[in-house]
Motif scaffolding. Structure first.
Motif, PDB file in Angstrom:
ATOM      1  N   MET A 101       0.898   2.023   6.642  1.00 47.46           N
ATOM      2  CA  MET A 101       1.997   2.677   5.928  1.00 47.46           C
ATOM      3  C   MET A 101       3.220   1.769   5.963  1.00 47.46           C
ATOM      4  N   LEU A 102       3.756   1.458   4.779  1.00 42.29           N
ATOM      5  CA  LEU A 102       4.963   0.647   4.634  1.00 42.29           C
ATOM      6  C   LEU A 102       6.088   1.603   4.251  1.00 42.29           C
ATOM      7  N   MET A 103       7.062   1.766   5.155  1.00 44.32           N
ATOM      8  CA  MET A 103       8.139   2.732   4.943  1.00 44.32           C
ATOM      9  C   MET A 103       9.498   2.031   4.942  1.00 44.32           C
ATOM     10  N   ASP A 104      10.500   2.740   4.449  1.00 48.16           N
ATOM     11  CA  ASP A 104      11.845   2.181   4.316  1.00 48.16           C
ATOM     12  C   ASP A 104      11.765   0.878   3.508  1.00 48.16           C
ATOM     13  N   LEU A 105      11.098   0.991   2.343  1.00 46.81           N
ATOM     14  CA  LEU A 105      10.926  -0.186   1.487  1.00 46.81           C
ATOM     15  C   LEU A 105      12.279  -0.759   1.081  1.00 46.81           C
ATOM     16  N   LYS A 106      12.351  -2.074   1.040  1.00 44.48           N
ATOM     17  CA  LYS A 106      13.599  -2.761   0.704  1.00 44.48           C
ATOM     18  C   LYS A 106      13.769  -2.923  -0.799  1.00 44.48           C
ATOM     19  N   GLY A 107      12.741  -2.591  -1.556  1.00 47.28           N
ATOM     20  CA  GLY A 107      12.781  -2.666  -3.008  1.00 47.28           C
ATOM     21  C   GLY A 107      11.474  -2.151  -3.580  1.00 47.28           C
ATOM     22  N   GLN A 108      11.409  -2.091  -4.890  1.00 48.47           N
ATOM     23  CA  GLN A 108      10.200  -1.610  -5.548  1.00 48.47           C
ATOM     24  C   GLN A 108       9.074  -2.619  -5.376  1.00 48.47           C
ATOM     25  N   VAL A 109       7.870  -2.130  -5.129  1.00 41.49           N
ATOM     26  CA  VAL A 109       6.669  -2.963  -5.083  1.00 41.49           C
ATOM     27  C   VAL A 109       5.991  -2.771  -6.439  1.00 41.49           C
ATOM     28  N   LYS A 110       6.052  -3.814  -7.260  1.00 40.25           N
ATOM     29  CA  LYS A 110       5.564  -3.700  -8.634  1.00 40.25           C
ATOM     30  C   LYS A 110       4.114  -4.161  -8.748  1.00 40.25           C
ATOM     31  N   ASP A 111       3.418  -3.563  -9.706  1.00 31.06           N
ATOM     32  CA  ASP A 111       2.051  -3.959 -10.010  1.00 31.06           C
ATOM     33  C   ASP A 111       2.027  -5.472 -10.238  1.00 31.06           C
ATOM     34  N   GLY A 112       1.157  -6.179  -9.534  1.00 29.38           N
ATOM     35  CA  GLY A 112       1.069  -7.629  -9.672  1.00 29.38           C
ATOM     36  C   GLY A 112       1.838  -8.399  -8.608  1.00 29.38           C
ATOM     37  N   ASP A 113       2.744  -7.741  -7.878  1.00 31.93           N
ATOM     38  CA  ASP A 113       3.457  -8.408  -6.780  1.00 31.93           C
ATOM     39  C   ASP A 113       2.471  -8.805  -5.684  1.00 31.93           C
ATOM     40  N   THR A 114       2.876  -9.757  -4.872  1.00 32.99           N
ATOM     41  CA  THR A 114       2.118 -10.123  -3.677  1.00 32.99           C
ATOM     42  C   THR A 114       2.964  -9.740  -2.476  1.00 32.99           C
ATOM     43  N   VAL A 115       2.390  -8.939  -1.587  1.00 33.62           N
ATOM     44  CA  VAL A 115       3.109  -8.422  -0.428  1.00 33.62           C
ATOM     45  C   VAL A 115       2.576  -9.102   0.831  1.00 33.62           C
ATOM     46  N   PRO A 116       3.435  -9.826   1.569  1.00 39.20           N
ATOM     47  CA  PRO A 116       2.982 -10.400   2.834  1.00 39.20           C
ATOM     48  C   PRO A 116       2.887  -9.322   3.913  1.00 39.20           C
ATOM     49  N   VAL A 117       1.775  -9.309   4.625  1.00 40.05           N
ATOM     50  CA  VAL A 117       1.554  -8.358   5.712  1.00 40.05           C
ATOM     51  C   VAL A 117       0.984  -9.120   6.898  1.00 40.05           C
ATOM     52  N   THR A 118       1.473  -8.813   8.081  1.00 42.57           N
ATOM     53  CA  THR A 118       0.926  -9.382   9.310  1.00 42.57           C
ATOM     54  C   THR A 118       0.272  -8.252  10.094  1.00 42.57           C
ATOM     55  N   LEU A 119      -1.021  -8.410  10.356  1.00 38.86           N
ATOM     56  CA  LEU A 119      -1.760  -7.455  11.173  1.00 38.86           C
ATOM     57  C   LEU A 119      -1.808  -8.004  12.594  1.00 38.86           C
TER      58      LEU A 119
END
Length: 155
Positions: A101-119
């Motif tokens: 779950m990604l909360m308190d988003l800093k901006g819109q995540v648009k279709d086609g964006d690439t989101v960096p995630v560290t597990l």
């Protein structure tokens, strides 16, 4: 020459230790303007018993591992302290189940964006491994097709 061979052997063993968890079919649900939360979904498989203990992303102020489950006839979502990754078994993080779950988003995540995630994964020896992934964002209405899938349809 012997030092070079030893250096490569040490480097290879470190890389092998870092390659214990594989990530497949990762995606983040795209959001609408002003939406403050979204989910990341994927399949994780660990070569050895491990657990997913946390995640981070620069696009969100708070990132947690969540579970959706029925409780007294009501679907509830809650953060979990960890998610078991049994050796050799694929663990699905999907809508309606476990997810990031990604909360308190800093901006819109648009279709086609690439989101960096560290597990952050912890082995049974207590050692932690960071897995950096680049996750494509897509609308939930347009699931990604995989080889062998039939025509897309809504349920």
């Amino acid at each position: 020459m012997k030092r070079v061979v030893i250096s490569f052997a040490v480097l290879f063993s470190m890389m092998a230790a870092q390659a214990q968890v594989t990530v497949k079919d990762a995606w983040v649900r795209a959001t609408v303007a002003q939406q403050k939360a979204t989910g990341a979904f994927m399949q994780l498989q660990s070569a050895q018993d491990a657990k997913l203990i946390s995640a981070q992303s620069p696009v969100a102020g708070v990132v947690e591992v969540h579970e959706m489950a029925m409780d007294g006839g009501v679907m509830k979502m809650r953060a979990v302290p960890s998610l078991a990754l049994p050796a050799g078994k694929a663990v699905d993080l999907k809508p309606g189940g476990y997810h990031v779950m990604l909360m308190d988003l800093k901006g819109q995540v648009k279709d086609g964006d690439t989101v960096p995630v560290t597990l952050v994964v912890e082995g049974k020896d207590g050692k932690r491994q960071n897995i950096e992934i680049k996750v494509p964002a897509r609308s939930a209405a347009a699931p990604a097709m995989k080889h062998g899938d039939g025509p897309m349809h809504k349920h």
